[in-house]
Design an enzyme around this catalytic site. Sequence first.
Site, PDB file in Angstrom:
ATOM      1  N   HIS A  52       0.845  -1.079  -0.040  1.00  0.00           N
ATOM      2  CA  HIS A  52       0.071   0.016   0.050  1.00  0.00           C
ATOM      3  C   HIS A  52       0.940   1.310  -0.029  1.00  0.00           C
ATOM      4  O   HIS A  52       2.008   0.991   0.062  1.00  0.00           O
ATOM      5  CB  HIS A  52      -1.156  -0.162   1.281  1.00  0.00           C
ATOM      6  CG  HIS A  52      -0.463   0.325   2.505  1.00  0.00           C
ATOM      7  ND1 HIS A  52       0.476  -1.108   2.983  1.00  0.00           N
ATOM      8  CD2 HIS A  52      -0.515   1.209   3.458  1.00  0.00           C
ATOM      9  CE1 HIS A  52       0.762  -0.563   4.170  1.00  0.00           C
ATOM     10  NE2 HIS A  52       0.201   0.520   4.644  1.00  0.00           N
ATOM     11  N   HIS A  54       1.615   3.812   1.907  1.00  0.00           N
ATOM     12  CA  HIS A  54       1.852   4.876   2.839  1.00  0.00           C
ATOM     13  C   HIS A  54       3.252   5.164   2.993  1.00  0.00           C
ATOM     14  O   HIS A  54       4.107   3.929   2.714  1.00  0.00           O
ATOM     15  CB  HIS A  54       1.663   4.160   4.448  1.00  0.00           C
ATOM     16  CG  HIS A  54      -0.050   4.323   4.550  1.00  0.00           C
ATOM     17  ND1 HIS A  54      -0.630   3.566   5.530  1.00  0.00           N
ATOM     18  CD2 HIS A  54      -0.724   5.379   4.254  1.00  0.00           C
ATOM     19  CE1 HIS A  54      -1.890   4.160   5.672  1.00  0.00           C
ATOM     20  NE2 HIS A  54      -2.243   5.049   4.785  1.00  0.00           N
ATOM     21  N   ASP A  56       5.756   4.877   4.927  1.00  0.00           N
ATOM     22  CA  ASP A  56       6.892   3.856   5.794  1.00  0.00           C
ATOM     23  C   ASP A  56       6.909   2.547   5.016  1.00  0.00           C
ATOM     24  O   ASP A  56       7.595   1.623   5.414  1.00  0.00           O
ATOM     25  CB  ASP A  56       6.146   3.851   7.312  1.00  0.00           C
ATOM     26  CG  ASP A  56       4.990   3.170   7.438  1.00  0.00           C
ATOM     27  OD1 ASP A  56       4.049   3.465   6.421  1.00  0.00           O
ATOM     28  OD2 ASP A  56       4.857   2.308   8.344  1.00  0.00           O
ATOM     29  N   HIS A  57       6.079   2.632   3.952  1.00  0.00           N
ATOM     30  CA  HIS A  57       6.246   1.482   3.077  1.00  0.00           C
ATOM     31  C   HIS A  57       6.688   1.586   1.622  1.00  0.00           C
ATOM     32  O   HIS A  57       7.318   0.419   1.044  1.00  0.00           O
ATOM     33  CB  HIS A  57       4.623   0.644   2.898  1.00  0.00           C
ATOM     34  CG  HIS A  57       4.215   0.312   3.988  1.00  0.00           C
ATOM     35  ND1 HIS A  57       4.190  -1.098   4.605  1.00  0.00           N
ATOM     36  CD2 HIS A  57       3.792   0.817   5.457  1.00  0.00           C
ATOM     37  CE1 HIS A  57       3.467  -1.335   5.714  1.00  0.00           C
ATOM     38  NE2 HIS A  57       3.393  -0.152   6.155  1.00  0.00           N
ATOM     39  N   HIS A 110      -7.463  -0.722   5.716  1.00  0.00           N
ATOM     40  CA  HIS A 110      -6.590   0.161   6.068  1.00  0.00           C
ATOM     41  C   HIS A 110      -6.439   1.077   5.234  1.00  0.00           C
ATOM     42  O   HIS A 110      -6.290   2.404   5.380  1.00  0.00           O
ATOM     43  CB  HIS A 110      -5.222  -0.678   6.199  1.00  0.00           C
ATOM     44  CG  HIS A 110      -4.230   0.003   6.926  1.00  0.00           C
ATOM     45  ND1 HIS A 110      -4.247   0.727   8.086  1.00  0.00           N
ATOM     46  CD2 HIS A 110      -3.053   0.591   6.145  1.00  0.00           C
ATOM     47  CE1 HIS A 110      -2.971   1.265   8.406  1.00  0.00           C
ATOM     48  NE2 HIS A 110      -2.429   1.167   7.241  1.00  0.00           N
ATOM     49  N   ASP A 127      -0.254  -3.891   6.572  1.00  0.00           N
ATOM     50  CA  ASP A 127      -0.827  -3.275   7.573  1.00  0.00           C
ATOM     51  C   ASP A 127      -2.360  -3.929   7.664  1.00  0.00           C
ATOM     52  O   ASP A 127      -3.026  -3.311   8.437  1.00  0.00           O
ATOM     53  CB  ASP A 127      -0.997  -1.810   7.807  1.00  0.00           C
ATOM     54  CG  ASP A 127       0.537  -1.190   7.951  1.00  0.00           C
ATOM     55  OD1 ASP A 127       1.434  -2.164   8.068  1.00  0.00           O
ATOM     56  OD2 ASP A 127       0.304  -0.122   7.789  1.00  0.00           O
ATOM     57  N   HIS A 165       4.646  -4.485  11.154  1.00  0.00           N
ATOM     58  CA  HIS A 165       4.877  -3.887  12.175  1.00  0.00           C
ATOM     59  C   HIS A 165       5.187  -4.497  13.441  1.00  0.00           C
ATOM     60  O   HIS A 165       4.427  -5.818  13.537  1.00  0.00           O
ATOM     61  CB  HIS A 165       3.933  -2.907  12.557  1.00  0.00           C
ATOM     62  CG  HIS A 165       3.922  -1.533  11.652  1.00  0.00           C
ATOM     63  ND1 HIS A 165       4.711  -0.482  11.830  1.00  0.00           N
ATOM     64  CD2 HIS A 165       3.002  -1.213  10.739  1.00  0.00           C
ATOM     65  CE1 HIS A 165       4.576   0.348  10.940  1.00  0.00           C
ATOM     66  NE2 HIS A 165       3.465  -0.086  10.053  1.00  0.00           N
TER      67      HIS A 165
END
Length: 253
Positions: A52, A54, A56-57, A110, A127, A165
């Site tokens: 996805h 985001h 941090d990905h 998410h 996530d 995570h």
Amino acid sequence: MKIYPIPAFGDNYLWLVANGTRALAVDPGDATPVLAALERHRLTLDTILITHHHGDHIGGVAELVRRTGARVYGPADERIAEVTDPVAEGRRIDLPWLGVALTVLEVPGHTRSHIAWYGNDALFCGDTLFAAGCGRLFEGTAEQMWHSLSRIASLPLHTRIYCAHEYTESNLRFAQAVEPDNQALIARARGVAKLRAADQPSVPFALAEELATNPFLRVREAAIIGAAEAHAGRKLKSPVEVFTVLREWKNVF
């Protein structure tokens, strides 16, 4: 096939999957630790998989592509400009050098375009599902997330889950508040506490363990229903309603 966790941002796991001298990276939010791991294990990056959009990905994707020329597979989402090969539900990616074929599962909730990658008894789910927990609903609905989690729950029990995570201890505290008499949950909390005290990851984990301990996958269990109804102060008529109450409860736990 070897799978290495790469810690990042305090509680993220970026995943490096290797065979021989070639590797793929899953959700590389930061290029620096991925490049260091490639050098440490003497690997060449061939492929990048995204779940996805985001930061941090995907934050390290552009740099990794620039440095390695890796091909990038991910959801067809305009927010992920680096994707060279957009994929959708049921797409199969054959990676003969890795000895595996990975299938795309669309798992919105998410985010609206979230996907997971499944193959060789491994699931890279970003996530969507966490150990004893699940992702927050940023763009999708509770009904979408429940459907996505149900899809994951229907996979073979021995499936190994590689989420993004290290939230396990906090998730287990919530799970025990919901279902305090669950002996499997009590035992899991003890085991995870030992791992984390030794600075070891609690991920990956088996789907069978989730089905025994994750309240978000256990919304048909009488104890979970009772706890959700007590928290909501009303009767709940469906698994989706129970899930919705649990997710809202966890948001403020």
